[in-house]
Design an enzyme around this catalytic site. Structure first.
Site, short mmCIF file in Angstrom:
data_model
loop_
_atom_site.label_atom_id
_atom_site.label_comp_id
_atom_site.label_asym_id
_atom_site.label_seq_id
_atom_site.Cartn_x
_atom_site.Cartn_y
_atom_site.Cartn_z
N ARG A 83 -10.16 1.30 7.48
CA ARG A 83 -9.64 -0.08 7.63
C ARG A 83 -11.21 -0.79 8.01
O ARG A 83 -11.69 -1.76 7.67
CB ARG A 83 -8.71 -0.21 8.63
N LYS A 117 0.84 -1.31 0.04
CA LYS A 117 0.16 0.16 -0.01
C LYS A 117 1.00 1.19 -0.10
O LYS A 117 0.71 2.21 -0.73
CB LYS A 117 -1.04 0.11 1.25
N ARG A 136 11.63 -6.60 5.34
CA ARG A 136 11.17 -5.30 4.77
C ARG A 136 11.86 -4.14 6.19
O ARG A 136 11.89 -4.45 7.18
CB ARG A 136 9.91 -4.95 4.57
P1 AMP Z 1 0.04 0.39 8.26
O1 AMP Z 1 1.38 1.01 8.26
O2 AMP Z 1 -0.88 0.63 7.44
O3 AMP Z 1 0.54 -1.18 8.19
O4 AMP Z 1 -0.51 0.43 9.83
C1 AMP Z 1 0.19 -0.04 10.96
C2 AMP Z 1 -0.61 0.00 12.29
O5 AMP Z 1 -1.17 1.35 12.59
C3 AMP Z 1 -2.01 -1.04 11.93
O6 AMP Z 1 -1.49 -2.12 12.24
C4 AMP Z 1 -2.90 -0.52 12.98
O7 AMP Z 1 -2.37 -0.91 14.42
C5 AMP Z 1 -2.60 1.22 13.06
N1 AMP Z 1 -3.56 1.83 11.90
C6 AMP Z 1 -3.24 2.31 10.77
N2 AMP Z 1 -4.13 2.64 10.16
C7 AMP Z 1 -5.21 2.52 11.22
C8 AMP Z 1 -6.59 2.74 10.77
N3 AMP Z 1 -7.15 3.05 9.66
N4 AMP Z 1 -7.45 2.25 11.89
C9 AMP Z 1 -6.66 1.34 12.90
N5 AMP Z 1 -5.80 1.30 13.04
C10 AMP Z 1 -4.85 1.75 11.87
#
Ligand code: AMP
Length: 202
Positions: free
Chosen positions: A89, A16, A124
Site C-alpha cells: 500500500r 481487489k 457488502r
Molecule cells: P483490505 O481488506 O485490503 O481493505 O484491508 C483492510 C485494512 O487492513 C486496511 O484498511 C488497513 O487498515 C489494513 N491493511 C491491509 N493491508 C495493509 C497494508 N499493506 N498496509 C497497511 N495496512 C494494511
C-alpha cells in the site's frame, strides 16, 4: 510472458478481493489478502491481531514495520507464483518488496469512482471463514464454504471515509511508483464482476 508475481492495488471496495482471488485461481497463483489475514488475526485475538487492532478500528493503515516482515515471510515460503491483494500500500512497502525479489512484481490497479465505492460498501458482506466477499441478499451463508456472512466492522461509514483518505494520501504515490517503472496496468473496475474480470485478464 505473463508475470508470476502480481500485486493488486485499489481503493477499499474496488473489488481487489473478488478479482484477485479469481485471477489467482485461474493462473494457479498463491493468493494472500493482507486485510483478510489481519481481520482473521483480530478475530482469533493473536499477537498480530492485538497489535493491528487499534489501527483497524480507526480505519488507518497498519504500520510498515508490522506489514513488511509479515508479507516478506509469506512470499519467502512461496515456491511458485503469487498474487498479493492489498499489499503493497505504501511506497516503503513497494520498495521493500522490490528489494526482496529477483523478479519484480507487476501491478494491477482497479479504478472505481468514490460514489460507486460508497454504494458498494453499504451493502457488502464477508464470509467469516473463507473471506469471500458477498452482497446483501446473497446470505445468510457463504455460497463457497457455508460460513457465516457478516458486514465488515471497518466498513462503517466514518471508518470507510478514513480508509479512502488513507488511500489517497499513501497509496496514490505507490501507484505513481509502479507507473513510472512501467509496471502498472490501470483497469476500469466498474460494471459487473464478470465484466471487470474480462478487463483484468487483459
Ligand atoms: P483490505 O481488506 O485490503 O481493505 O484491508 C483492510 C485494512 O487492513 C486496511 O484498511 C488497513 O487498515 C489494513 N491493511 C491491509 N493491508 C495493509 C497494508 N499493506 N498496509 C497497511 N495496512 C494494511
Amino acid at each position: 510472458m505473463k508475470s508470476r508475481h502480481l500485486v493488486f492495488l485499489g481503493p477499499p471496495a474496488s473489488g481487489k478481493g473478488t478479482q484477485g482471488r479469481r485471477l489467482a485461481d485461474d493462473q494457479g497463483l498463491a493468493y494472500l489478502s493482507t486485510g483478510a489475514l489481519l481481520r482473521q488475526a483480530l478475530r482469533n485475538q493473536t499477537e498480530l491481531g492485538e497489535r493491528a487492532r487499534p489501527y483497524l478500528d480507526r480505519g488507518e493503515f497498519v504500520p510498515d514495520e508490522i506489514m513488511v516482515p509479515m508479507v516478506l515471510e509469506w512470499v519467502g515460503h512461496q515456491e511458485n507464483g503469487w498474487l498479493l491483494d492489498g499489499f503493497p500500500r505504501t511506497l516503503p512497502q513497494a520498495e521493500a518488496l522490490d528489494e526482496a525479489l529477483s523478479e519484480e512484481p507487476r501491478a494491477i490497479i482497479l479504478h472505481v469512482p468514490d460514489e460507486e465505492l460508497r454504494r458498494r460498501v453499504a451493502c457488502r458482506l464477508e464470509c467469516v471463514d473463507c473471506h469471500r466477499v458477498a452482497r446483501e441478499g446473497e446470505g445468510p451463508t457463504c455460497p463457497t464454504c457455508g460460513g457465516r456472512l457478516e458486514p465488515r466492522a471497518d466498513d462503517a461509514s466514518s471508518n470507510f471515509e478514513n480508509r479512502l483518505q488513507e488511500y489517497r494520501r499513501l497509496v496514490l504515490p505507490t501507484i505513481s511508483y509502479y507507473c513510472r517503472k512501467g509496471r502498472a496496468r490501470i483497469v476500469n473496475g466498474t460494471g459487473s464482476p464478470d465484466e471487470v474480470y474480462g478487463r483484468v485478464k487483459g
